[in-house]
Enzyme design. Structure first.
Site, mmCIF file in Angstrom:
data_model
loop_
_atom_site.group_PDB
_atom_site.id
_atom_site.type_symbol
_atom_site.label_atom_id
_atom_site.label_comp_id
_atom_site.label_asym_id
_atom_site.label_seq_id
_atom_site.Cartn_x
_atom_site.Cartn_y
_atom_site.Cartn_z
ATOM 1 N N GLU A 160 -6.683 -7.383 -0.735
ATOM 2 C CA GLU A 160 -7.235 -7.563 0.847
ATOM 3 C C GLU A 160 -8.490 -7.168 0.795
ATOM 4 O O GLU A 160 -9.165 -5.979 0.183
ATOM 5 C CB GLU A 160 -6.147 -6.206 1.450
ATOM 6 N N GLU A 201 0.751 -1.087 -0.006
ATOM 7 C CA GLU A 201 -0.109 0.040 -0.036
ATOM 8 C C GLU A 201 0.779 1.364 0.087
ATOM 9 O O GLU A 201 1.037 1.850 1.067
ATOM 10 C CB GLU A 201 -1.197 0.105 1.264
HETATM 11 C C1 GAL Z 1 -4.325 -2.589 5.052
HETATM 12 C C2 GAL Z 1 -2.945 -3.035 4.981
HETATM 13 C C3 GAL Z 1 -2.992 -4.052 5.948
HETATM 14 C C4 GAL Z 1 -3.914 -4.204 7.087
HETATM 15 C C5 GAL Z 1 -5.266 -3.915 6.836
HETATM 16 C C6 GAL Z 1 -6.140 -3.748 7.863
HETATM 17 O O1 GAL Z 1 -4.412 -1.161 4.577
HETATM 18 O O2 GAL Z 1 -2.318 -3.136 3.815
HETATM 19 O O3 GAL Z 1 -1.548 -4.532 6.378
HETATM 20 O O4 GAL Z 1 -3.313 -3.002 8.021
HETATM 21 O O5 GAL Z 1 -5.101 -2.572 6.034
HETATM 22 O O6 GAL Z 1 -7.256 -3.528 7.533
#
Ligand code: GAL
Length: 675
Positions: A309, A153
């Site tokens: 994710e 990110e």
């Molecule tokens: C994303 C990040 C992850 C984790 C996740 C939690 O932004 O890439 O590592 O922190 O959020 O929702």
């Protein structure tokens, strides 16, 4: 290299971030057993493992990762291997304190969280590239390796840094962009407020200043910050391409993120991947999610992308973190597939017991396999296997929306007629109107030739160069329909006003001139009359005068009463519409007119409210119709063609009943599928 899908993993991808360094190795055995049970076929490993992989400058520890990769491979699971560079270890930070980022106020951010690096720090970049090379050399031939995951990110937490290294890099970037200091002075309009520079050495980043900072300096700063992070990404990508050719590379995007020009970034991705966290507490979250997914699909011209994710249930970073009620996780996962994703991954596999994210949901919750969440994890894995054949199929929008980061950045600079003209606020009602009408949207950059689309929407084009205006004019003359939103055609790429009246280079195309911008105060609205219907404008209106365009709707209250609010200009074989106000939730009836004019209608007519319908196509023409019920009630969906629901194996009749949060994915025969 551009990959439609990961050739090493058949079917749809399912899995998530796995942080095994947080656990003793005995736990790993249970992890892989449960992954197999859930149907996981891809895990992202090593995202935050730098300190574990390189405990000190000359000390490397790959033994645990060797064992881990061998273990997952024995269980038939592939790996998305991270370059681990998003969280530099303490030893590196203490050896090079200058790599910590500095805010506009001069505060140096401390170690103790993550993403604590200055994008322009040579020490950080060297160390990141070194680690990437070590990993690539060691694992390039590992049979589990299916995908490289650069960093994590970019732009999360730290998007800009104001330290001396950044200042030097900014000056280098400015020199490349402007060539000479005279040119920079012209571009930045430094005759204003005595801001003239004698040399590049006098220039600093736009740190906190007594009053408004030079807008072109700020605009160049936005451009520079996106480029500075991209340079880091490209440095790692170059290593992977050199050392590990043939393995696709991605970095996880953050949906519609202002800080990074994803058109530019996606040129350097083999596969676009995205992190998306719609809020279960927001009843309209799925509309915004659809918007983000349509962008991800569009970034590589419609190629399948990967949901890298999502949260299986609640996140931990909102003030109030509402879980996903039963069935919502499945529905929202299918929504990503419905909009072109070839897989659904998560943050994270196993819930952490320590650290800032210990209350974040996971595929395997703290309660273990007895948890409701685990049942949903297993169910989704089973269903994704049933949907395997959709991998690689594509969908295409019926309508294109113009998106330009340069214009976004410039639009939101300070000291404009209204601070309420924010790109996402302007865009969302346009997208929602199309979503509600069952019309699929592609995004296109301003440099695109939009010829393939019958209708092109530009909710805002504040910053517009004449080349883009010429392209739009040619598109309309050749029979295209363009709808342009307010406060467009205002400035050139230096953020200088186009002379001779707004909307500058769009004036002839739209057939109107703007006499004066007329922002609407907060809380107030202005009536707009469209035939017999009264609509309401908020935030923004304009005093416009037609110069060839015909008025379609008029202002019905306030100082502009009687003046045109919406116009249409027929030009060549097409037409160009102008909306001089922000109609927010009332936009739909206006958009219906160009939609009808362009002959664009719903994917599936007669859909009950709350039903989302999209269609993917395989190369052989087989169609996959996704039907998702986001509404609170059971819905009967009329079908044009009967098909087979891949989720249940059942053949449908000419209607289908969907429970609340219900979904179907119908395989439709190639010959009968296309309207
Ligand atoms: C994303 C990040 C992850 C984790 C996740 C939690 O932004 O890439 O590592 O922190 O959020 O929702």
């Amino acid at each position: 290299m551009t990959m439609d899908r990961l050739t090493r993993v058949p079917g749809l991808l399912y899995g998530g971030d796995w942080n095994p360094e947080q656990w003793p190795e005995q736990v790993w055995a249970e992890d892989v057993k449960l992954m197999a049970e859930a149907g996981v076929n891809l895990v992202t490993v090593g995202v935050f493992s730098w300190a574990r992989l390189q405990p000190d400058e000359h000390d490397w520890d790959f033994g645990w990762l060797d064992r881990l990769l061998d273990l997952v491979h024995r269980h038939g699971i592939a790996v998305d291997l991270a370059t681990a560079t998003a969280s530099p270890p303490a030893w590196l930070v203490r050896a090079h304190p200058g790599l910590l980022p500095v805010t506009a106020d001069g505060v140096r951010l401390e170690f103790g969280s993550r993403q604590h690096y200055c994008p322009s720090s040579p020490a950080y970049r060297q160390a990141a590239v070194r680690l990437t090379r070590k990993l690539a050399e060691r694992y390039r031939d590992h049979p589990a390796l299916a995908l490289w995951h650069i960093h994590n990110e970019y732009g999360d937490h730290v998007q800009e840094c104001f330290c001396p290294a950044s200042a030097a890099d900014f000056r280098r970037w400015l020199r490349e962009r402007h060539g000479t200091i005279e040119e920079l002075n012209r571009s930045w309009g430094t005759a204003f407020w005595s801001q003239h520079y004698n040399s590049f050495a006098q220039i600093e980043p736009p740190r906190t200043a007594p009053g408004p900072v030079n807008p072109t300096q700020l605009l160049d700063w936005h451009r520079f910050c996106s480029d500075a992070l991209l340079a880091l990404h490209r440095a790692e990508k170059a290593v992977l391409d050199e050392v590990s050719p043939g393995i696709p590379v991605t970095t996880n995007f953050m949906s519609m993120l202002k800080a990074l020009d994803y058109w530019e970034w996606s040129r350097h991705e083999d596969l676009v991947s995205d992190d998306a966290y719609p809020d279960p507490a927001d009843p309209r979250a799925h509309v915004n999610a659809a918007l983000n997914y349509d962008l991800m699909r569009s970034l590589k011209g419609g190629r399948p992308w990967l949901l890298m994710e999502q949260a299986p249930s609640a996140v931990s970073w909102r003030p109030v973190n509402v879980p996903k009620r039963p069935g919502l996780y499945r529905l929202w996962s299918l929504q990503a597939l419905a909009r072109g994703a070839d897989g659904v991954l998560h943050f994270q596999w196993r819930a952490s017991v320590a650290g800032a994210e210990k209350f974040h949901s996971a595929m395997l919750p703290h309660r273990g396999t007895a948890a409701r969440g685990w049942q949903e994890t297993v169910r989704l894995g089973t269903e994704l296997r049933r949907l395997g054949e959709i991998a690689g199929s594509r969908l295409r929008g019926q309508v294109a929306v113009l998106l330009d980061w340069d214009s976004w950045w410039a639009l939101e600079l300070d000291d404009h007629p209204s601070a309420r003209m924010r790109w996402l606020d302007l865009l969302r009602p346009w997208y929602a109107a199309l979503y509600e009408r069952g019309i699929t949207v592609d995004f296109v950059p301003p440099t695109a030739e939009p010829d393939g689309y019958r209708l092109l929407l530009a909710p805002n084009l504040y910053l517009l160069d004449t080349a883009t205006a010429d392209r739009l004019t040619a598109y309309v003359r050749a029979g295209g329909r363009l709808v342009c939103g307010p406060f467009s055609g205002i400035a050139d790429r230096h953020d200088h006003i186009h002379p001779g009246g707004h909307p500058g280079p769009l004036r002839e195309l739209l057939g109107i001139v703007v006499d004066e911008h007329w922002p609407i105060p907060d809380g107030a609205t202005t009536a707009v009359r469209l035939d017999g219907t009264e609509l309401h404008a908020e935030r923004w209106s304009e005093w416009i005068e037609p110069e060839g365009a015909e008025p379609i709707a008029h202002y019905g209250s306030g100082a502009l009463t009687g003046l045109p609010a919406v116009t249409r200009h027929r030009l060549g074989a097409g037409s160009a519409w102008y909306l001089s106000c922000h109609l927010g939730a009332d936009l739909g009836p206006v958009l219906d007119l160009p939609l009808a004019d362009a002959g664009v209608s719903a994917e599936l007519p007669g859909l009950p409210e709350g039903i989302e319908a999209t269609r993917r196509h395989a190369a052989d023409g087989t169609g996959y119709l996704f039907l998702l019920n986001h509404g609170p009630d059971e819905a009967r969906v009329p079908l044009r063609t009967p098909g087979t629901d891949l989720l249940t194996g059942a053949a449908t009749g000419d209607t289908l009943t969907l429970a609340p949060l219900g979904a179907a994915v119908l395989r439709l025969p190639a010959a009968e599928e296309r309207p």
